[in-house]
Design a protein around this motif. Structure first.
Motif, PDB file in Angstrom:
ATOM      1  N   VAL A  94       0.833  -1.213   0.000  1.00 10.43           N
ATOM      2  CA  VAL A  94       0.000   0.000   0.000  1.00 10.43           C
ATOM      3  C   VAL A  94       0.864   1.258   0.000  1.00 10.43           C
ATOM      4  O   VAL A  94       0.662   2.170  -0.805  1.00 10.43           O
ATOM      5  N   VAL A  95       1.861   1.277   0.884  1.00  7.83           N
ATOM      6  CA  VAL A  95       2.754   2.438   0.965  1.00  7.83           C
ATOM      7  C   VAL A  95       3.544   2.592  -0.340  1.00  7.83           C
ATOM      8  O   VAL A  95       3.688   3.711  -0.866  1.00  7.83           O
ATOM      9  N   THR A 123       2.766   1.563  -3.377  1.00  5.36           N
ATOM     10  CA  THR A 123       1.895   1.986  -4.476  1.00  5.36           C
ATOM     11  C   THR A 123       1.600   3.482  -4.406  1.00  5.36           C
ATOM     12  O   THR A 123       1.699   4.197  -5.421  1.00  5.36           O
ATOM     13  N   LEU A 124       1.258   3.965  -3.224  1.00  4.63           N
ATOM     14  CA  LEU A 124       0.953   5.393  -3.069  1.00  4.63           C
ATOM     15  C   LEU A 124       2.188   6.252  -3.339  1.00  4.63           C
ATOM     16  O   LEU A 124       2.109   7.264  -4.047  1.00  4.63           O
ATOM     17  N   GLY A 125       3.334   5.834  -2.780  1.00  8.35           N
ATOM     18  CA  GLY A 125       4.555   6.602  -2.969  1.00  8.35           C
ATOM     19  C   GLY A 125       5.004   6.650  -4.420  1.00  8.35           C
ATOM     20  O   GLY A 125       5.357   7.714  -4.940  1.00  8.35           O
ATOM     21  N   THR A 135       3.108   6.186  -7.064  1.00  8.68           N
ATOM     22  CA  THR A 135       2.123   6.932  -7.849  1.00  8.68           C
ATOM     23  C   THR A 135       2.434   8.423  -7.817  1.00  8.68           C
ATOM     24  O   THR A 135       2.431   9.103  -8.857  1.00  8.68           O
ATOM     25  N   LEU A 136       2.713   8.939  -6.631  1.00  3.62           N
ATOM     26  CA  LEU A 136       3.050  10.363  -6.497  1.00  3.62           C
ATOM     27  C   LEU A 136       4.342  10.694  -7.234  1.00  3.62           C
ATOM     28  O   LEU A 136       4.438  11.720  -7.923  1.00  3.62           O
ATOM     29  N   ASP A 152       3.787  10.545 -11.024  1.00  8.69           N
ATOM     30  CA  ASP A 152       2.897  11.615 -11.468  1.00  8.69           C
ATOM     31  C   ASP A 152       3.608  12.955 -11.505  1.00  8.69           C
ATOM     32  O   ASP A 152       3.369  13.783 -12.394  1.00  8.69           O
ATOM     33  N   PHE A 178      -0.655   5.456 -11.543  1.00  9.75           N
ATOM     34  CA  PHE A 178      -1.189   4.544 -10.523  1.00  9.75           C
ATOM     35  C   PHE A 178      -1.032   3.088 -10.930  1.00  9.75           C
ATOM     36  O   PHE A 178      -0.585   2.252 -10.140  1.00  9.75           O
ATOM     37  N   ALA A 180       2.504   1.929 -10.809  1.00 13.38           N
ATOM     38  CA  ALA A 180       2.932   1.751  -9.420  1.00 13.38           C
ATOM     39  C   ALA A 180       2.316   0.498  -8.801  1.00 13.38           C
ATOM     40  O   ALA A 180       2.987  -0.250  -8.074  1.00 13.38           O
ATOM     41  N   LEU A 181       1.032   0.258  -9.076  1.00 20.39           N
ATOM     42  CA  LEU A 181       0.348  -0.904  -8.507  1.00 20.39           C
ATOM     43  C   LEU A 181       0.982  -2.211  -8.975  1.00 20.39           C
ATOM     44  O   LEU A 181       1.244  -3.117  -8.165  1.00 20.39           O
TER      45      LEU A 181
END
Length: 222
Positions: A117-118, A120-122, A124-125, A128, A137, A140-141
């Motif tokens: 989870v961390v 993927t979010l990191g 993605t940012l 982007d 996204f 990253a996923l």
């Protein structure tokens, strides 16, 4: 002679699919990737050197397609492959040179989920804001899922196949969207091989547990 000049022949179109040129890099990635997954399903240690070759082809392919997280992921895969290669040949414990298939523990599952989870979010940012990626996204996923699956593969955790299947479900349309039709087709094949690997490893795990259960029953009735 520069590295770019040496690699240029691999980037030349070999044939065309749906009006999209398919390069030598993609073809070689297709072949080595399919062979690697087949070898993993059979628990053959040769999957690791074949996988490293596959990673090198995909570094070039994904960088060209603008899938920067996937390109960088291949470098991590090479490092994990070296670890997995050693673990499969030396991780069986005292008196054994073979690593057995095991289930993922709750602790492993919890930290893998949190890291996924961390991560993927990191990512993605990062993608982007720092790159021209059009699919931050999803890039990253798939990166997070692939890393978790590779860790499980290194440790011969049965659930690693489910993670690969989840990643492949995303990879197939993602690569088609990027015009990598042969690679998209490869990942359809990967899903089939993952199902085969899941069934094979499940049989091995059940076979390993049966003698232990019979021994416990015999001791209890003795």
């Amino acid at each position: 002679m520069s590295l770019a000049t040496l690699l240029e022949p691999l980037q030349q179109p070999l044939f065309t699919v749906l009006d999209t040129p398919v390069s030598w890099t993609e073809v070689l990635g297709f072949g080595s990737g399919a062979l690697c997954v087949w070898l993993v399903a059979r628990q053959h240690v040769a999957n690791w050197p074949v996988g490293i070759a596959n990673n090198l082809f995909f570094v070039l392919l994904f960088a060209q397609a603008g899938l920067y997280a996937d390109a960088g992921l291949q470098i991590v895969f090479i490092t994990l492959a070296a670890y997995g290669w050693w673990t499969w040949t030396h991780g069986g414990g005292p008196g054994s040179d073979t690593l057995p298939v095991r289930r993922t523990t709750r602790a492993e599952g919890a930290w893998l989920l949190a890291a996924g989870v961390v991560g993927t979010l990191g990512l993605t940012l990062l993608l982007d804001r720092a790159t021209d990626s059009t699919v931050p996204f999803w890039d990253a996923l798939t990166t997070a899922l692939s890393l978790a699956a590779t860790y499980g593969q290194c440790r011969k955790r049965l659930e690693s196949w489910w993670l690969w299947i989840a990643a492949d479900v995303v990879y197939v349309p993602l690569y088609a969207h990027k015009g990598l039709y042969l690679t998209s087709l490869l990942y359809v094949g990967f899903m089939a091989l993952c199902v085969m690997g899941l069934r094979s490893w499940s049989r091995d795990l059940a076979g390993a547990r049966r003698p232990a259960a019979e021994t416990e029953t015999a001791e209890a009735t003795a």
